[in-house]
Scaffold this active site. Sequence first.
Site, mmCIF file in Angstrom:
data_model
loop_
_atom_site.group_PDB
_atom_site.id
_atom_site.type_symbol
_atom_site.label_atom_id
_atom_site.label_comp_id
_atom_site.label_asym_id
_atom_site.label_seq_id
_atom_site.Cartn_x
_atom_site.Cartn_y
_atom_site.Cartn_z
ATOM 1 N N ASN A 11 0.874 -1.169 0.000
ATOM 2 C CA ASN A 11 0.000 0.000 0.000
ATOM 3 C C ASN A 11 0.915 1.224 0.000
ATOM 4 O O ASN A 11 1.501 1.553 1.019
ATOM 5 C CB ASN A 11 -0.879 -0.046 1.263
ATOM 6 C CG ASN A 11 -1.688 1.225 1.468
ATOM 7 O OD1 ASN A 11 -1.730 2.092 0.599
ATOM 8 N ND2 ASN A 11 -2.328 1.340 2.618
ATOM 9 N N TRP A 12 1.036 1.828 -1.151
ATOM 10 C CA TRP A 12 2.000 2.932 -1.306
ATOM 11 C C TRP A 12 1.499 4.235 -0.688
ATOM 12 O O TRP A 12 2.242 5.220 -0.656
ATOM 13 C CB TRP A 12 2.339 3.141 -2.791
ATOM 14 C CG TRP A 12 3.052 1.981 -3.439
ATOM 15 C CD1 TRP A 12 3.388 0.773 -2.857
ATOM 16 C CD2 TRP A 12 3.543 1.907 -4.784
ATOM 17 N NE1 TRP A 12 4.036 -0.034 -3.754
ATOM 18 C CE2 TRP A 12 4.154 0.646 -4.962
ATOM 19 C CE3 TRP A 12 3.518 2.788 -5.877
ATOM 20 C CZ2 TRP A 12 4.726 0.242 -6.164
ATOM 21 C CZ3 TRP A 12 4.091 2.384 -7.077
ATOM 22 C CH2 TRP A 12 4.696 1.126 -7.215
ATOM 23 N N LYS A 13 0.267 4.240 -0.276
ATOM 24 C CA LYS A 13 -0.336 5.429 0.361
ATOM 25 C C LYS A 13 -0.110 6.684 -0.500
ATOM 26 O O LYS A 13 -0.067 6.579 -1.717
ATOM 27 C CB LYS A 13 0.195 5.585 1.787
ATOM 28 C CG LYS A 13 -0.103 4.313 2.609
ATOM 29 C CD LYS A 13 0.017 4.495 4.081
ATOM 30 C CE LYS A 13 -0.283 3.158 4.762
ATOM 31 N NZ LYS A 13 -0.220 3.205 6.214
ATOM 32 N N HIS A 96 -9.561 0.906 4.928
ATOM 33 C CA HIS A 96 -8.278 1.118 5.607
ATOM 34 C C HIS A 96 -8.506 2.021 6.832
ATOM 35 O O HIS A 96 -9.331 2.923 6.781
ATOM 36 C CB HIS A 96 -7.265 1.754 4.648
ATOM 37 C CG HIS A 96 -5.887 1.765 5.226
ATOM 38 N ND1 HIS A 96 -5.465 2.724 6.122
ATOM 39 C CD2 HIS A 96 -4.855 0.906 5.082
ATOM 40 C CE1 HIS A 96 -4.219 2.449 6.489
ATOM 41 N NE2 HIS A 96 -3.828 1.348 5.875
ATOM 42 N N GLU A 98 -6.918 4.422 7.962
ATOM 43 C CA GLU A 98 -6.757 5.857 7.696
ATOM 44 C C GLU A 98 -8.029 6.431 7.074
ATOM 45 O O GLU A 98 -8.376 7.590 7.290
ATOM 46 C CB GLU A 98 -5.518 6.094 6.812
ATOM 47 C CG GLU A 98 -4.242 5.932 7.631
ATOM 48 C CD GLU A 98 -3.050 5.404 6.866
ATOM 49 O OE1 GLU A 98 -3.006 5.509 5.641
ATOM 50 O OE2 GLU A 98 -2.132 4.861 7.541
ATOM 51 N N GLU A 168 -5.422 -5.203 10.511
ATOM 52 C CA GLU A 168 -4.417 -4.179 10.762
ATOM 53 C C GLU A 168 -4.739 -3.452 12.064
ATOM 54 O O GLU A 168 -5.538 -2.506 12.070
ATOM 55 C CB GLU A 168 -4.401 -3.164 9.610
ATOM 56 C CG GLU A 168 -4.109 -3.771 8.263
ATOM 57 C CD GLU A 168 -3.550 -2.741 7.293
ATOM 58 O OE1 GLU A 168 -2.409 -2.911 6.874
ATOM 59 O OE2 GLU A 168 -4.248 -1.753 6.985
ATOM 60 N N GLY A 174 2.274 2.160 10.884
ATOM 61 C CA GLY A 174 3.192 3.287 10.750
ATOM 62 C C GLY A 174 3.877 3.671 12.051
ATOM 63 O O GLY A 174 4.512 4.723 12.144
ATOM 64 N N SER A 214 3.285 -2.237 10.444
ATOM 65 C CA SER A 214 4.733 -2.287 10.662
ATOM 66 C C SER A 214 5.350 -3.640 10.320
ATOM 67 O O SER A 214 6.218 -4.135 11.039
ATOM 68 C CB SER A 214 5.076 -1.873 12.096
ATOM 69 O OG SER A 214 4.663 -0.537 12.336
ATOM 70 N N GLY A 235 2.802 -1.086 4.376
ATOM 71 C CA GLY A 235 2.788 0.340 4.063
ATOM 72 C C GLY A 235 4.205 0.852 3.861
ATOM 73 O O GLY A 235 4.787 0.723 2.780
ATOM 74 N N GLY A 236 4.779 1.396 4.909
ATOM 75 C CA GLY A 236 6.104 2.029 4.848
ATOM 76 C C GLY A 236 7.159 1.190 4.136
ATOM 77 O O GLY A 236 7.897 1.701 3.288
HETATM 78 P P1 PGA Z 1 2.708 0.227 7.752
HETATM 79 O O1 PGA Z 1 1.240 0.403 7.107
HETATM 80 O O2 PGA Z 1 3.284 -1.019 7.167
HETATM 81 O O3 PGA Z 1 3.444 1.459 7.388
HETATM 82 O O4 PGA Z 1 2.496 0.090 9.244
HETATM 83 C C1 PGA Z 1 0.409 -0.694 6.901
HETATM 84 C C2 PGA Z 1 -0.882 -0.242 6.280
HETATM 85 O O5 PGA Z 1 -1.374 0.825 6.623
HETATM 86 O O6 PGA Z 1 -1.445 -0.929 5.416
#
Ligand code: PGA
Length: 251
Positions: A11-13, A96, A98, A168, A174, A214, A235-236
């Site tokens: 997930n490149w956000k 998600h 977010e 998640e 994050g 993470s 994500g990251g």
């Molecule tokens: P993260 O994000 O790996 O940066 O914790 C995961 C996600 O939000 O899908």
Amino acid sequence: MSNRSYYIAGNWKMHMTRAEAAKLATELAAQLKDGKHKYLAAPSFTLIETVAPIVKGTNIRLGAQNCAPEEQGAHTGEVSVLQLKDLGVQTVILGHSERRHNYKEDDALINKKVKLALKHGFEVILCIGELLEEREAGKVETVCETQTVKGLEGVSAAELANIVIAYEPVWAIGTGKTATPEDAEAVHAFVRKVIARLYGADAAEKIIIQYGGSVKPENAAQLMAKENIDGALVGGASLKPETFVPIAKFA
Ligand code: PGA
């Protein structure tokens, strides 16, 4: 051992320009060519057209991070499933945390999007997960059950084949704080039971449940070793081949 295959999604956000996204996609396509699992890259809407031809014909699926709950019309600032289909998108990430917490998407809205995306033939990664205060209040199962049941309301048994669930825990996203493999496994096993109750044991055995929060090269293998953890939503660490490829090729 289950018969489920592993599914590692990036997930490149809201990161990268077109040039940066093209570089990352090109490197991933080359380095994951011999990867044994199922993969996904989900860039921002504006990057999809750039990434699409690079991943086409590779083992990396093309994803989007959201979609509108309507097909088309007067919905300023939204992106429709028809537009995503036109770009070759195969998978949509929905619910998600977010979106749930920063943009106040509730279960009913997420469910509307899930059904619309399924209707148009997309695979859906439905994200669920509790906040830290919910975990501390002993509400992990209630929250995950509610988000699963409401997110899948009206989804048929046949459509469930196109659903992936991503557990998640919000406090792990994050933050560098990963759930322990044991804590994650407990929730995954619980969610699988919820699916069994809704769709039967067979469907529950087949559904892919990813862990997200993470995930790093250092912890991927321990997480994936758990019976009910079938992959990761990253994500990251998905933003660089140096960190995504080792996760995607965990041993
Ligand atoms: P993260 O994000 O790996 O940066 O914790 C995961 C996600 O939000 O899908």
